[in-house]
Design an enzyme around this catalytic site. Structure first.
Site, short mmCIF file in Angstrom:
data_model
loop_
_atom_site.label_atom_id
_atom_site.label_comp_id
_atom_site.label_asym_id
_atom_site.label_seq_id
_atom_site.Cartn_x
_atom_site.Cartn_y
_atom_site.Cartn_z
N HIS A 359 0.80 -1.23 0.00
CA HIS A 359 0.00 0.00 0.00
C HIS A 359 0.82 1.27 0.00
CE1 HIS A 359 -3.97 -1.86 0.86
NE2 HIS A 359 -3.22 -2.79 1.44
N LYS A 547 -7.83 14.18 4.85
CA LYS A 547 -7.00 12.98 4.79
C LYS A 547 -5.96 13.10 5.90
CE LYS A 547 -6.06 14.11 0.42
NZ LYS A 547 -6.41 12.90 -0.27
N LYS A 553 1.29 14.50 1.08
CA LYS A 553 -0.08 14.83 0.65
C LYS A 553 -0.23 16.34 0.39
CE LYS A 553 -2.04 10.87 3.16
NZ LYS A 553 -2.77 10.02 2.17
N LYS A 659 -14.53 8.64 -3.43
CA LYS A 659 -15.75 9.01 -2.70
C LYS A 659 -16.25 10.38 -3.14
CE LYS A 659 -13.76 6.42 1.05
NZ LYS A 659 -12.85 6.51 2.21
C1 26W Z 1 4.14 0.80 10.04
C2 26W Z 1 3.53 2.14 9.86
C3 26W Z 1 2.58 2.17 8.73
C4 26W Z 1 1.22 2.31 8.99
C5 26W Z 1 0.31 2.33 7.96
C6 26W Z 1 3.01 2.03 7.44
C7 26W Z 1 2.11 2.03 6.41
C8 26W Z 1 0.78 2.18 6.66
C9 26W Z 1 -0.23 2.13 5.54
C10 26W Z 1 0.19 1.15 4.49
C11 26W Z 1 -0.44 3.49 4.99
C12 26W Z 1 -1.67 3.57 4.18
O1 26W Z 1 -2.75 3.66 4.71
N1 26W Z 1 -1.52 3.57 2.87
C13 26W Z 1 -2.62 3.95 2.02
O2 26W Z 1 -3.32 2.81 1.60
C14 26W Z 1 -4.49 3.18 0.87
C15 26W Z 1 -5.26 1.93 0.56
O3 26W Z 1 -4.59 1.16 -0.37
C16 26W Z 1 -4.11 3.95 -0.38
O4 26W Z 1 -5.28 4.38 -1.02
C17 26W Z 1 -3.25 5.17 -0.01
O5 26W Z 1 -2.80 5.81 -1.17
C18 26W Z 1 -2.09 4.75 0.84
O6 26W Z 1 -1.38 5.88 1.32
#
Ligand code: 26W
Length: 821
Positions: A359, A547, A553, A659
């Protein structure tokens, strides 16, 4: 097939609940007590469907998906459940007949959000669950029952203050505790190996601490199909409540430690988004829910399957980012240590059962764990990871003839660290990105070495959102207009919205559509008046960026553009300007200092502008506190403009962009993530695209040729705005408050590039695109036409489409057919 609704029974449930649980009559019940009563009455209805779905599962033993995720950002359940049961009108009638004076929507407002997620990744998981049930796919969501979800944000003097989110304070009417499915999870200790009489080596973990994982199931309803899946959230309990009665010192100490471990394990969701922090407790959380899930999935599998080799035909684990990647090693451990398989068989089964979704390409988000920490906490799992790595490096050398430097780069265990993304790729049969461009970047850049050796594993699954919540529930007036115009197919086939295209030319439809947007703007204006005490002009452009707060962003670029506009109006107060309300909502990770400073900047600029008589008729700036699923449902339907302005290549997909589009907002955005696919759907005339492309960004990083001073020195307006950050314009008494932001845009600091997100580079093109937006808004008829086309073209972005693609291409699961009622 809508669920049968018995009005009298529902009434009685409400009355009984208020009597038994609150010791009150209906007229004395508080809104919270009414919510509880209506929720329990609703749960009673869906429970029959839930049991029936479970019976079909048991009878057919279908291949089942386990969607492993540290986050499920579900939001509220009541309104969504009533919608999916198809009983909103009936429940409204019941409330009327019971003489309940408050509105159903106010009763819904009593429900705390299930905020068990940070942002996009967690909300995606929740949309997926909705689609899985609507499409009748056999699936469980598997996660953690955090005692505290994402923090509540208060804005005080312009600064973010975090408060704990005690979402379970009044109990949770939707959950069912399942003691019968508890699992033991082991931490620490030492691994011993011994040889049996046949010469086979066995491994045993001793002197460990254990925790009992207790599942709580929440129902996930399909849309009017009687199908109910479970979201299984694991709680932790100490294994032996009574172990404290042991006298001997060692047992006593261990008992106390185990109690502490169980208490702390599920206490709180880590509030970081796209930023990894190597905290031991987080690793414990990951192993805790993964081990419990994998153990219970295998136990369930064994109930109806004799042969463990059939596991890949019956079970699939989808890993939502690397957070549950430890599932790969845990499954191998169970197959070897408990099912007595050899390495090759265990590895084969695992790599045909696990799949991984990436992601993010943000380097600081990639999870790596120090070997020492990992080994101490999970000694046996560590041995397995080491062995996966050892064999993988041999494969690279001997099969793929890779040079040593590449082997070093690709190793799962290297330089004292375990790289979870690499573990996930090596242990999976599928690796997917979440938008076309994102998958291309994975293949050609971030993961190119892996793509070279495993090209067939890589695939794209563009994200989606559920139209039931994000149109049906959040924008009921528009939902009704659409249904009256083209029928209700869109609830389960969003591409049906294409039928709206001719209505973009129909003045009666345009009027009705724009009236609804106006009503939604009034609803948001009321929310803003109540929460911010700011009066906004509902005829102004509602320009929205909601967001997580992150530099990539580029909320900061949005603010700089607002300051440029402010300067234009100040210089020429009698000019003609299109009134605009800039609306922000964003939580910053509590430890992300610069993000918090940007929140303070937004609020300070709001203060400056909203109190300046020269500009306040043209610009209003609003920061909405505590952005979350439930206020997103009010904010998004009211938007005219959707801000999707990330630095190209950084936003894997984005989902709020979808959305907004669905609800008729026009996107101003970069060619990043799913914006590119939105652009393909709506065409040039119905979107405002600006700025660097992914290719340009990546090549600027490579060449290192970007120098923000060039822009500072040559663009007078930008120069002025930057100086205003530090000359007291924004806060007269504290001119140095925002120096850090100024510095970050112009000067390199250590490893940090100057303006690493190209804010100054894209600011002028952004400003010009915003001028086009203002001009376009003047032609209301054409604006509404564009908005309608956005709605009409949003069919691709249903999570139903996404889930079908996952099911058919990756999971190989089939819809379950329920017996006719
Ligand atoms: C370990 C810390 C951490 C926490 C959360 C690392 C990474 C994350 C997530 C992967 C971040 C996240 O939410 N990514 C988002 O995922 C969405 C669903 O696929 C995408 O639409 C977003 O672009 C992306 O930033």
């Amino acid at each position: 097939m809508a669920t049968k609704f018995n009005k009298e029974k529902f009434k009685k449930e409400i009355l009984d609940h208020v009597r038994n649980f609150s010791r009150k009559t209906l007229s004395d019940a508080t809104p919270q007590e009414l919510y509880q009563a209506v929720a329990f009455a609703t749960r009673d209805i869906l429970t029959d469907d839930w049991i029936e779905t479970q019976h079909v599962y048991n009878a057919e033993a279908p291949k089942t998906l386990y969607y492993l995720s540290m986050e499920f950002l579900v939001g509220r359940a009541l309104g969504n459940n009533l919608l999916n049961l198809g009983i909103i009108d009936q429940v409204q009638e019941v409330l009327k007949e019971l003489n309940i004076k408050i509105d159903l929507s106010l009763i819904e407002d009593q429900e705390p959000d299930a905020g068990l997620g940070n942002g996009g990744l967690g909300r995606l998981a929740a949309c997926f669950l909705d689609s899985l049930s609507t499409l009748s796919y056999p699936a469980y969501g598997c996660g953690i029952r955090y005692n505290y979800g994402i923090f509540k944000q208060e804005i005080k003097d312009g600064y973010q203050i975090e408060h704990p989110d005690d979402w379970l304070a009044n109990g949770n009417p939707w959950e069912v505790k399942r003691n019968d499915n508890a699992q033991e999870v082991k931490f620490g200790g030492t691994v011993y190996s011994y040889c049996d009489e046949n010469g086979n080596v066995h491994y045993e973990q001793k002197d460990f601490q254990s925790v009992l994982a207790i599942p709580y199931d929440m129902p996930i309803l399909g849309y009017k199909n009687g199908f109910v899946n479970g979201l299984r959230l694991w709680d932790a309990e100490a294994p032996e409540k009574f172990v404290l009665r042991f006298f001997d010192q060692g047992a006593y100490e261990k008992a106390v430690q185990q109690q502490t471990l169980a208490k702390t394990l599920v206490e709180v969701l880590y509030p970081n988004d796209n930023h990894y922090q190597g905290k031991a407790l987080r690793l414990k959380q990951q192993y805790f829910f993964v081990s419990a899930t994998v153990q219970s999935a295998i136990a369930k599998f064994k109930k109806s399957n004799a042969n463990i080799y059939d596991l890949p035909q019956k079970v699939v684990f989808q890993m939502n980012d690397t957070h549950p990647a430890i599932a790969v090693a845990e499954l191998i451990r169970i197959l070897i240590d408990e099912e007595n398989l050899g390495w090759d068989d265990a590895f084969y089964i695992t790599t045909h059962t696990c799949a991984y979704t990436n992601h993010t390409i943000m380097i600081e988000a990639l999870e790596t764990w120090p070997i020492e920490l990992f080994k101490t906490l999970l000694p046996r799992v560590y041995q397995i990871i080491e062995e996966i790595n050892r064999r993988f490096c041999i494969e690279l050398r001997e099969v793929h003839h890779m040079p040593e430097n590449i082997i070093h780069d690709m190793a799962i265990v290297c330089d004292g660290q375990i790289k979870m993304a690499y573990l996930a790729i090596v242990g999976s049969f599928s690796v997917n990105g979440v938008a076309a461009i994102h998958t291309e970047i994975l293949k050609n850049d971030l993961l190119k070495n892996f793509y070279n050796i495993y090209p067939d594993k890589f695939n794209n699954k563009t994200n989606g959102i559920t139209q039931r919540r994000w149109l049906g529930h959040s924008n009921p007036e528009l939902a009704n207009l659409i249904t009256e115009t083209i029928g209700d197919d869109w609830y389960t086939d969003l591409t049906a919205l294409k039928k709206l295209t001719p209505y973009a030319q129909d003045s009666a439809f345009i009027d009705a559509y724009s009236k609804i947007k106006h009503n939604n703007k009034l609803r948001l204006a009321k929310y803003i008046k109540e929460n911010n005490n700011i009066i906004v002009n509902p005829d102004s452009i509602f320009d929205v960026q909601v967001k997580r707060l992150h530099e990539y962003k580029r909320q900061l670029m949005n603010v700089l553009n607002i300051l440029m506009l402010y300067n234009e109006i100040k210089a020429n107060p009698n000019g003609n300007y299109v009134p605009r309300t800039f609306i922000f909502g964003a939580k910053a990770a509590p430890g992300y200092r610069r993000a918090k400073l940007i929140i303070k900047l937004i609020n300070s600029v709001a203060n400056l502008i909203n109190n300046d008589p020269d500009v306040k008729d043209y610009i209003t700036v609003v920061f909405i506190e505590n952005y979350c699923v439930s206020n997103a449902e009010i904010i998004i339907p009211a938007a005219n403009v959707s801000e999707q302005i990330s630095t190209a290549s950084k936003e894997a997909s984005g989902t709020s962009n979808m959305k907004f589009m669905l609800n008729g907002a026009l996107t101003i955005g970069t060619l990043d993530g799913a914006n590119i696919e939105i652009y393909e759907e709506v065409g040039d005339d119905n979107i405002f695209i600006f700025g660097l492309t992914c290719e340009e960004v990546l090549s600027l990083y490579k060449s290192g040729s970007y120098n923000p001073w060039d822009i500072y020195n040559h663009d007078e307006d930008i120069n002025k705005v930057l100086k205003q950050l530090i000359n007291g314009t924004i806060i007269h008494s504290a001119s140095d408050l925002f120096i850090e932001l100024y510095e970050s845009l112009l000067n390199r600091a250590g490893d940090n590039l100057a303006d690493p997100y190209f804010i100054l580079k894209d600011l002028r093109p952004y400003h010009e695109a915003q001028a086009k937006v203002a001009k376009a808004y003047l032609d209301q008829k054409n604006w509404n036409k564009m908005a309608i086309i956005n709605t009409a073209c949003s069919g691709k972005f249903s999570s139903d489409r996404t889930i079908k693609q996952y099911a058919e291409d990756i999971w190989h699961i089939k819809p379950l057919i329920l017996p006719k009622k």
